[in-house]
Motif scaffolding. Structure first.
Motif, PDB file in Angstrom:
ATOM      1  N   SER A 118      22.062   6.037  16.617  1.00  0.00           N
ATOM      2  CA  SER A 118      21.390   6.559  15.363  1.00  0.00           C
ATOM      3  C   SER A 118      21.568   8.133  16.125  1.00  0.00           C
ATOM      4  CB  SER A 118      21.211   6.081  14.822  1.00  0.00           C
ATOM      5  OG  SER A 118      21.443   4.002  14.553  1.00  0.00           O
ATOM      6  N   THR A 119      21.923   9.410  15.043  1.00  0.00           N
ATOM      7  CA  THR A 119      21.480  10.444  15.300  1.00  0.00           C
ATOM      8  C   THR A 119      21.795  10.795  14.042  1.00  0.00           C
ATOM      9  OG1 THR A 119      21.540  12.369  16.824  1.00  0.00           O
ATOM     10  CG2 THR A 119      24.109  11.157  16.255  1.00  0.00           C
ATOM     11  N   ARG A 120      21.446  12.129  13.555  1.00  0.00           N
ATOM     12  CA  ARG A 120      22.302  13.214  12.724  1.00  0.00           C
ATOM     13  C   ARG A 120      23.011  14.129  13.016  1.00  0.00           C
ATOM     14  NH1 ARG A 120      19.035  12.226   8.185  1.00  0.00           N
ATOM     15  NH2 ARG A 120      17.223  11.417   8.105  1.00  0.00           N
ATOM     16  N   ILE A 121      24.038  14.751  12.205  1.00  0.00           N
ATOM     17  CA  ILE A 121      24.587  15.388  12.797  1.00  0.00           C
ATOM     18  C   ILE A 121      25.000  16.611  11.467  1.00  0.00           C
ATOM     19  CG2 ILE A 121      26.022  13.730  13.940  1.00  0.00           C
ATOM     20  CD1 ILE A 121      28.421  13.778  12.011  1.00  0.00           C
ATOM     21  N   ARG A 122      25.698  17.925  12.340  1.00  0.00           N
ATOM     22  CA  ARG A 122      25.646  19.005  10.975  1.00  0.00           C
ATOM     23  C   ARG A 122      27.679  18.408  11.007  1.00  0.00           C
ATOM     24  NH1 ARG A 122      23.329  24.434  12.093  1.00  0.00           N
ATOM     25  NH2 ARG A 122      23.932  24.701   9.998  1.00  0.00           N
ATOM     26  N   LEU A 123      28.015  18.871   9.414  1.00  0.00           N
ATOM     27  CA  LEU A 123      29.741  18.453   8.834  1.00  0.00           C
ATOM     28  C   LEU A 123      29.421  20.117   8.115  1.00  0.00           C
ATOM     29  CD1 LEU A 123      30.194  14.965   7.835  1.00  0.00           C
ATOM     30  CD2 LEU A 123      30.265  16.434  10.298  1.00  0.00           C
ATOM     31  N   ALA A 124      30.612  20.916   9.206  1.00  0.00           N
ATOM     32  CA  ALA A 124      30.957  22.088   8.317  1.00  0.00           C
ATOM     33  C   ALA A 124      31.685  21.726   7.262  1.00  0.00           C
ATOM     34  CB  ALA A 124      32.040  22.462   9.031  1.00  0.00           C
ATOM     35  N   ASP A 125      32.507  20.918   6.387  1.00  0.00           N
ATOM     36  CA  ASP A 125      33.611  21.279   5.506  1.00  0.00           C
ATOM     37  C   ASP A 125      33.963  19.097   5.201  1.00  0.00           C
ATOM     38  OD1 ASP A 125      34.904  21.342   3.405  1.00  0.00           O
ATOM     39  OD2 ASP A 125      36.394  22.455   4.465  1.00  0.00           O
ATOM     40  N   SER A 126      34.194  18.977   4.210  1.00  0.00           N
ATOM     41  CA  SER A 126      35.205  17.406   4.301  1.00  0.00           C
ATOM     42  C   SER A 126      36.133  17.278   5.844  1.00  0.00           C
ATOM     43  CB  SER A 126      35.639  17.133   3.043  1.00  0.00           C
ATOM     44  OG  SER A 126      34.220  17.361   1.859  1.00  0.00           O
ATOM     45  N   GLN A 127      35.656  16.340   6.132  1.00  0.00           N
ATOM     46  CA  GLN A 127      36.362  15.821   7.163  1.00  0.00           C
ATOM     47  C   GLN A 127      36.411  14.195   7.486  1.00  0.00           C
ATOM     48  OE1 GLN A 127      34.791  17.501  10.579  1.00  0.00           O
ATOM     49  NE2 GLN A 127      33.507  18.490   9.398  1.00  0.00           N
ATOM     50  N   GLY A 138      37.831  -0.845  30.623  1.00  0.00           N
ATOM     51  CA  GLY A 138      37.986   0.423  30.375  1.00  0.00           C
ATOM     52  C   GLY A 138      39.528   0.580  29.205  1.00  0.00           C
ATOM     53  N   SER A 139      38.766  -0.843  28.499  1.00  0.00           N
ATOM     54  CA  SER A 139      39.724  -0.336  27.082  1.00  0.00           C
ATOM     55  C   SER A 139      38.720   0.642  26.101  1.00  0.00           C
ATOM     56  CB  SER A 139      39.609  -1.822  26.510  1.00  0.00           C
ATOM     57  OG  SER A 139      39.089  -2.536  26.112  1.00  0.00           O
ATOM     58  N   PHE A 140      39.989   1.437  24.974  1.00  0.00           N
ATOM     59  CA  PHE A 140      39.399   2.132  24.353  1.00  0.00           C
ATOM     60  C   PHE A 140      39.190   1.491  22.372  1.00  0.00           C
ATOM     61  CE2 PHE A 140      40.394   4.834  27.450  1.00  0.00           C
ATOM     62  CZ  PHE A 140      38.319   5.312  28.175  1.00  0.00           C
ATOM     63  N   TRP A 141      38.169   1.701  21.925  1.00  0.00           N
ATOM     64  CA  TRP A 141      38.375   0.987  21.063  1.00  0.00           C
ATOM     65  C   TRP A 141      37.424   2.223  19.458  1.00  0.00           C
ATOM     66  CZ3 TRP A 141      40.367  -3.394  19.697  1.00  0.00           C
ATOM     67  CH2 TRP A 141      40.405  -4.513  20.499  1.00  0.00           C
ATOM     68  N   SER A 142      37.963   2.062  18.398  1.00  0.00           N
ATOM     69  CA  SER A 142      37.718   3.273  17.772  1.00  0.00           C
ATOM     70  C   SER A 142      37.832   3.255  16.158  1.00  0.00           C
ATOM     71  CB  SER A 142      38.605   4.223  18.066  1.00  0.00           C
ATOM     72  OG  SER A 142      39.546   3.995  17.490  1.00  0.00           O
ATOM     73  N   THR A 143      37.093   3.654  14.843  1.00  0.00           N
ATOM     74  CA  THR A 143      37.453   3.507  14.161  1.00  0.00           C
ATOM     75  C   THR A 143      37.438   4.878  13.229  1.00  0.00           C
ATOM     76  OG1 THR A 143      36.521   2.716  12.411  1.00  0.00           O
ATOM     77  CG2 THR A 143      34.613   3.442  13.679  1.00  0.00           C
ATOM     78  N   SER A 144      37.343   4.873  12.041  1.00  0.00           N
ATOM     79  CA  SER A 144      37.207   6.749  11.325  1.00  0.00           C
ATOM     80  C   SER A 144      37.033   6.681  10.234  1.00  0.00           C
ATOM     81  CB  SER A 144      38.661   7.403  12.231  1.00  0.00           C
ATOM     82  OG  SER A 144      39.537   6.485  10.855  1.00  0.00           O
ATOM     83  N   VAL A 145      36.137   7.694  10.061  1.00  0.00           N
ATOM     84  CA  VAL A 145      36.064   7.846   8.046  1.00  0.00           C
ATOM     85  C   VAL A 145      35.740   8.968   7.800  1.00  0.00           C
ATOM     86  CG1 VAL A 145      33.421   7.248   6.644  1.00  0.00           C
ATOM     87  CG2 VAL A 145      33.695   5.707   8.907  1.00  0.00           C
ATOM     88  N   ASP A 146      36.734   9.222   6.054  1.00  0.00           N
ATOM     89  CA  ASP A 146      36.436  10.273   6.196  1.00  0.00           C
ATOM     90  C   ASP A 146      35.440  11.193   5.561  1.00  0.00           C
ATOM     91  OD1 ASP A 146      39.256  10.949   6.956  1.00  0.00           O
ATOM     92  OD2 ASP A 146      40.331   9.770   5.211  1.00  0.00           O
ATOM     93  N   VAL A 147      34.852  11.192   5.186  1.00  0.00           N
ATOM     94  CA  VAL A 147      33.336  12.710   5.160  1.00  0.00           C
ATOM     95  C   VAL A 147      32.956  13.109   3.481  1.00  0.00           C
ATOM     96  CG1 VAL A 147      31.205  12.464   5.100  1.00  0.00           C
ATOM     97  CG2 VAL A 147      32.248  11.281   6.553  1.00  0.00           C
ATOM     98  N   VAL A 148      33.103  13.398   2.871  1.00  0.00           N
ATOM     99  CA  VAL A 148      33.637  14.246   1.974  1.00  0.00           C
ATOM    100  C   VAL A 148      31.935  14.698   1.339  1.00  0.00           C
ATOM    101  CG1 VAL A 148      33.254  15.317  -0.876  1.00  0.00           C
ATOM    102  CG2 VAL A 148      35.071  13.437  -0.325  1.00  0.00           C
ATOM    103  N   VAL A 149      32.233  16.933   2.117  1.00  0.00           N
ATOM    104  CA  VAL A 149      30.663  16.894   2.136  1.00  0.00           C
ATOM    105  C   VAL A 149      30.710  17.993   1.183  1.00  0.00           C
ATOM    106  CG1 VAL A 149      29.315  18.958   3.504  1.00  0.00           C
ATOM    107  CG2 VAL A 149      30.617  16.858   4.119  1.00  0.00           C
TER     108      VAL A 149
END
Length: 159
Positions: A118-127, A138-149
């Motif tokens: 857990s952390t806090r981040i800065r976001l320049a824009d919706s992204q 050695g495998s890689f797993w991912s997810t993504s989320v759209d954030v509106v700023v």
């Protein structure tokens, strides 16, 4: 009085003063104000080394609507055991539009207990925010989320 050839106190002081004046001029670095999708893909490529990234196992908890991009809470959890022979080695977080596409890198081991950061981040824009976990196999797993700023951060020029 005879002056030594090619050297005098005046020449030395003139050169020293010129060098000091050049050092006082500010150096302005020009770089893009935000990352591009190509920069995001390149940053992910640097971490994964071109390996295939699977979708799943990673959960990214971040508010979908953020009023102020200066401090955005974020938690990344990986649904995977943390046994010595099978564990999460690292968690990497990327963004699409901040000046630097790689937000954070967390390195874990089997003694971490569970694969959660857990952390806090800065976001320049919706992204789009992308979280990638590297497992011990050695495998890689991912997810993504759209954030509106609504109020952007990271918008100052670097001088």
């Amino acid at each position: 009085m005879q002056q030594p050839p090619n050297s005098s106190r005046r020449q030395f002081l003139g050169l020293a003063g010129g060098a000091a004046a050049l050092g006082a001029i500010p150096v302005i670095t020009v770089r893009p104000a935000e990352a591009t999708p190509a920069m995001l893909a390149s940053a992910i490529q640097n971490v994964t080394g071109g390996a295939m990234v699977h979708t799943g196992k990673v959960k990214l908890d971040i508010p979908p609507l953020v009023e102020n991009g200066n401090t955005v809470p974020m938690t990344v959890t990986v649904a995977h055991p943390m046994a010595p022979e099978d564990h999460v080695r690292s968690i990497h977080v990327f963004n699409e539009k901040n000046p630097q596409p790689n937000i954070a890198n967390f390195h874990l081991g089997p003694h971490s207990g569970r694969a959660q950061v857990s952390t806090r981040i800065r976001l320049a824009d919706s992204q789009k925010i992308v979280a990638i976990a590297k497992l011990s196999d050695g495998s890689f797993w991912s997810t993504s989320v759209d954030v509106v700023v609504t109020l952007a951060a990271c918008t100052e020029e670097v001088i």
